[in-house]
Write an enzyme that holds these catalytic residues in place. Structure first.
Site, PDB file in Angstrom:
ATOM      1  N   GLU A  49       0.873  -1.196   0.104  1.00  0.00           N
ATOM      2  CA  GLU A  49       0.089  -0.054  -0.100  1.00  0.00           C
ATOM      3  C   GLU A  49       0.704   1.109  -0.109  1.00  0.00           C
ATOM      4  O   GLU A  49       0.553   2.095  -0.893  1.00  0.00           O
ATOM      5  CB  GLU A  49      -1.039  -0.002   1.203  1.00  0.00           C
ATOM      6  CG  GLU A  49      -2.110  -1.060   1.108  1.00  0.00           C
ATOM      7  CD  GLU A  49      -2.790  -0.844  -0.034  1.00  0.00           C
ATOM      8  OE1 GLU A  49      -2.879   0.313  -0.754  1.00  0.00           O
ATOM      9  OE2 GLU A  49      -3.750  -1.788  -0.270  1.00  0.00           O
ATOM     10  N   TYR A 132      -6.024   6.909   3.917  1.00  0.00           N
ATOM     11  CA  TYR A 132      -6.281   5.946   3.023  1.00  0.00           C
ATOM     12  C   TYR A 132      -5.698   4.443   3.258  1.00  0.00           C
ATOM     13  O   TYR A 132      -6.200   3.349   3.377  1.00  0.00           O
ATOM     14  CB  TYR A 132      -5.762   6.204   1.437  1.00  0.00           C
ATOM     15  CG  TYR A 132      -5.738   4.999   0.681  1.00  0.00           C
ATOM     16  CD1 TYR A 132      -6.774   4.244   0.173  1.00  0.00           C
ATOM     17  CD2 TYR A 132      -4.370   4.357   0.455  1.00  0.00           C
ATOM     18  CE1 TYR A 132      -6.468   2.980  -0.563  1.00  0.00           C
ATOM     19  CE2 TYR A 132      -4.151   3.186  -0.054  1.00  0.00           C
ATOM     20  CZ  TYR A 132      -5.378   2.556  -0.552  1.00  0.00           C
ATOM     21  OH  TYR A 132      -5.013   1.323  -1.251  1.00  0.00           O
ATOM     22  N   ASP A 150      -9.706   5.826  -2.414  1.00  0.00           N
ATOM     23  CA  ASP A 150      -8.272   6.519  -3.161  1.00  0.00           C
ATOM     24  C   ASP A 150      -8.698   7.086  -4.450  1.00  0.00           C
ATOM     25  O   ASP A 150      -9.960   7.106  -4.580  1.00  0.00           O
ATOM     26  CB  ASP A 150      -7.540   5.336  -3.481  1.00  0.00           C
ATOM     27  CG  ASP A 150      -7.983   4.218  -4.603  1.00  0.00           C
ATOM     28  OD1 ASP A 150      -9.220   4.196  -4.691  1.00  0.00           O
ATOM     29  OD2 ASP A 150      -7.130   3.712  -5.282  1.00  0.00           O
ATOM     30  N   CYS A 202     -14.131   1.183 -14.818  1.00  0.00           N
ATOM     31  CA  CYS A 202     -14.554   2.489 -14.596  1.00  0.00           C
ATOM     32  C   CYS A 202     -13.241   3.425 -14.639  1.00  0.00           C
ATOM     33  O   CYS A 202     -12.834   4.187 -13.679  1.00  0.00           O
ATOM     34  CB  CYS A 202     -15.027   2.719 -13.310  1.00  0.00           C
ATOM     35  SG  CYS A 202     -15.791   4.187 -12.764  1.00  0.00           S
ATOM     36  N   CYS A 209     -18.453   0.746 -19.502  1.00  0.00           N
ATOM     37  CA  CYS A 209     -19.742   0.667 -18.630  1.00  0.00           C
ATOM     38  C   CYS A 209     -20.665  -0.502 -19.054  1.00  0.00           C
ATOM     39  O   CYS A 209     -21.339  -1.169 -18.252  1.00  0.00           O
ATOM     40  CB  CYS A 209     -20.552   2.094 -19.017  1.00  0.00           C
ATOM     41  SG  CYS A 209     -19.877   3.469 -18.458  1.00  0.00           S
ATOM     42  N   CYS A 212     -19.717  -3.118 -16.380  1.00  0.00           N
ATOM     43  CA  CYS A 212     -19.982  -2.599 -15.084  1.00  0.00           C
ATOM     44  C   CYS A 212     -20.768  -3.195 -14.355  1.00  0.00           C
ATOM     45  O   CYS A 212     -22.085  -3.283 -14.688  1.00  0.00           O
ATOM     46  CB  CYS A 212     -19.673  -1.310 -14.964  1.00  0.00           C
ATOM     47  SG  CYS A 212     -19.624  -0.708 -13.320  1.00  0.00           S
ATOM     48  N   CYS A 218     -25.705   3.372 -11.799  1.00  0.00           N
ATOM     49  CA  CYS A 218     -24.813   4.691 -12.085  1.00  0.00           C
ATOM     50  C   CYS A 218     -25.570   5.781 -12.585  1.00  0.00           C
ATOM     51  O   CYS A 218     -26.043   5.914 -13.740  1.00  0.00           O
ATOM     52  CB  CYS A 218     -23.740   4.206 -13.006  1.00  0.00           C
ATOM     53  SG  CYS A 218     -22.696   5.484 -13.247  1.00  0.00           S
TER      54      CYS A 218
END
Length: 362
Positions: A49, A132, A150, A202, A209, A212, A218
Site C-alpha cells: 500500500e 487511505y 483512493d 471505470c 460501462c 460494469c 450509475c
DNA sequence: CAATCGTGGCG
DNA sequence: TCGCCAAGATT
C-alpha cells in the site's frame, strides 16, 4: 417518455464481479483463499500500500518483490540501514515514503512488539500511514469495516452518484457514500474490488460501462457521460527551473557524489554536485558555478519533469587527475547501481558517462 | 486548505 | 508530442 429507474447501489454485485474478475497481484490473497479464512500478511499489505501511493501497479511489482526478498519481515526492515532502504527505493519516487517506511517499521518493531496494530486508528498513528492506507490495511489485512477511498474509489463514487462538486472539496461527501456502501462482510475484498473496478472498467477515459456491475445504478451513466466525472479543480501551470550538474571523474574511474538534505525534494537521496535550481538562466547554471576548478566540458542538457516544476539541467563533465577535497565522497562508477540515486541524477550521470548504467533512459 | 513531493506509461 | 494521472501523506 420512458423512465429508466436506477437500482440502489450495493456491494453484492461488485463482490460477485470481483470473484470473477479480480486481478492477481503479488501482495494479494485470492478471494477463494480468503473465503477459507486465509488472511494476507499485514506486513505485505502495508508494504504494497505504501509503494502503491500515487504509483502504478506495474512500477511497484519489482520493488515489492525486491523488498520482501531482502527484508522478509517487518523486523528485518526495522533493523536495516536507512541508506540501504533509500537505495532500494531509488527510482520509485516520492522518497519521503521510504524514510517513513523505515520509521514505521521501527515503530512497529519497538513499540508494538513487531506486530502491526489491527485497527484503523492504531495504523493511522504510524509514520507514512494516512487516511487511505490506514483504512486499506485495516480492511484488507484485518477484516475491519473501514471505508477505503483512493483515486479509483473517488472516480467510481463520483460517477455512481453524479457528484458535480469538484475535487478535493467533494471528498467528505464521497467518503460518506463509500462508508454507506462498505459491507460488514468482506470489507477488504470490497475495497480491492472498488479499486480493480476503477483500474479496469471505470477508467478515467473511455470507461467500459457495459461490463460494469454498477451499470444499473450509475447516475452518471443514466444522466450524462461518466467520463465527465470526477470534476476536478483547475490545476496550476508548471514553472521551469534551471540548474547545472557536475560530473567529475578520476583516472581511477571514481565519481564525486554527495548526500542531499534529509527533507524536501529528493530528501536523503544521493546526487552529483549541482547548483541551486532557479527560475532563470544565470551564472549559477554555467561551469562558473562548479564545486571546484577543472576543465569542465558541456555534456548537454537533461530535462526532467517533477510534479510541480520542469527542470532543465546543464550537464558538465571533467576528467580529474586526482581526487579533490570536496563535500561528499568518491564512488567507483562501477558501483553506481548500489547508490540511492534518483532518476534525475541517473539521467544527469548518463548524459556525461553514457555507459554508467545498464539501462539509461532519457 | 494549498503546496510540496517522482516517475513512467499511455491516449 | 504532451497532458494526464497512478492503491496519498505531510506540513
Amino acid at each position: 417518455m420512458t423512465l429508466i429507474t436506477l437500482d440502489t447501489p450495493s456491494a453484492k454485485p461488485l463482490l460477485d464481479w470481483y470473484d470473477r474478475h479480480h486481478r492477481d497481484l503479488p501482495w494479494r490473497i485470492s478471494p477463494g483463499m480468503a473465503a477459507r479464512g486465509v488472511k494476507p500478511d499485514p506486513y505485505h499489505v502495508w508494504l504494497s500500500e505504501v509503494m502503491l501511493q500515487q504509483t502504478t501497479v506495474q512500477a511497484v511489482k519489482p520493488y515489492f518483490e525486491k523488498f520482501l526478498q531482502r527484508w522478509p519481515e517487518v523486523t528485518d526492515l526495522a533493523a536495516a540501514e536507512t541508506e540501504a532502504v533509500m537505495a532500494a527505493w531509488a527510482g520509485l519516487g516520492y522518497y519521503a515514503r521510504a524514510r517513513n517506511l523505515k520509521k514505521c517499521a521501527e515503530a512497529v518493531a519497538t513499540e508494538h512488539g513487531g506486530v502491526f496494530p489491527d485497527t484503523e486508528e492504531g495504523l493511522r498513528s504510524l509514520p507514512g500511514i494516512g487516511d487511505y492506507t490506514a483504512a486499506a490495511v485495516a480492511a484488507i489485512a484485518f477484516d475491519r469495516q473501514a471505508a477505503v477511498m483512493d483515486g479509483n474509489v473517488e472516480r467510481v463514487i463520483s460517477r455512481l452518484y453524479a457528484i458535480t462538486t469538484p475535487l478535493p472539496a467533494a471528498k467528505p461527501l464521497m467518503k460518506e457514500k463509500v462508508a454507506l456502501l462498505t459491507p460488514a462482510a468482506r470489507p477488504g475484498d470490497f475495497a480491492q474490488a472498488m479499486m480493480d473496478l476503477g483500474a479496469t472498467i471505470c477508467t478515467p477515459k473511455r470507461p467500459a460501462c457495459s461490463l460494469c456491475p454498477f451499470r444499473g445504478s450509475c447516475e452518471a451513466l443514466k444522466l450524462s457521460d461518466p467520463e465527465l466525472f470526477p470534476v476536478k479543480a483547475a490545476k496550476k501551470e508548471k514553472p521551469v527551473r534551471y540548474g547545472a550538474a557536475f560530473i567529475a571523474v578520476t583516472g581511477d574511474g571514481e565519481i564525486l557524489l554527495r548526500r542531499r538534505a534529509e527533507s524536501g525534494l529528493l530528501g536523503g537521496m544521493t546526487e552529483v554536485p549541482t547548483t541551486a535550481w532557479t527560475a532563470r538562466i544565470d551564472g549559477e547554471t554555467s561551469a562558473a558555478a562548479a564545486p571546484f576548478e577543472a576543465a569542465w566540458q558541456s555534456a548537454g542538457t537533461v530535462i526532467h519533469v517533477f510534479t510541480h516544476f520542469e527542470l532543465r539541467l546543464s550537464i558538465w563533465r571533467a576528467a580529474i587527475a586526482a581526487k579533490i577535497g570536496a563535500d561528499g565522497w568518491w564512488e567507483p562508477v562501477t558501483n553506481l547501481e548500489a547508490q540511492a540515486l534518483p532518476t534525475v541524477m541517473k539521467k544527469a550521470i548518463a548524459a556525461a558517462i553514457p555507459l554508467a548504467f545498464k539501462t539509461s533512459k532519457g
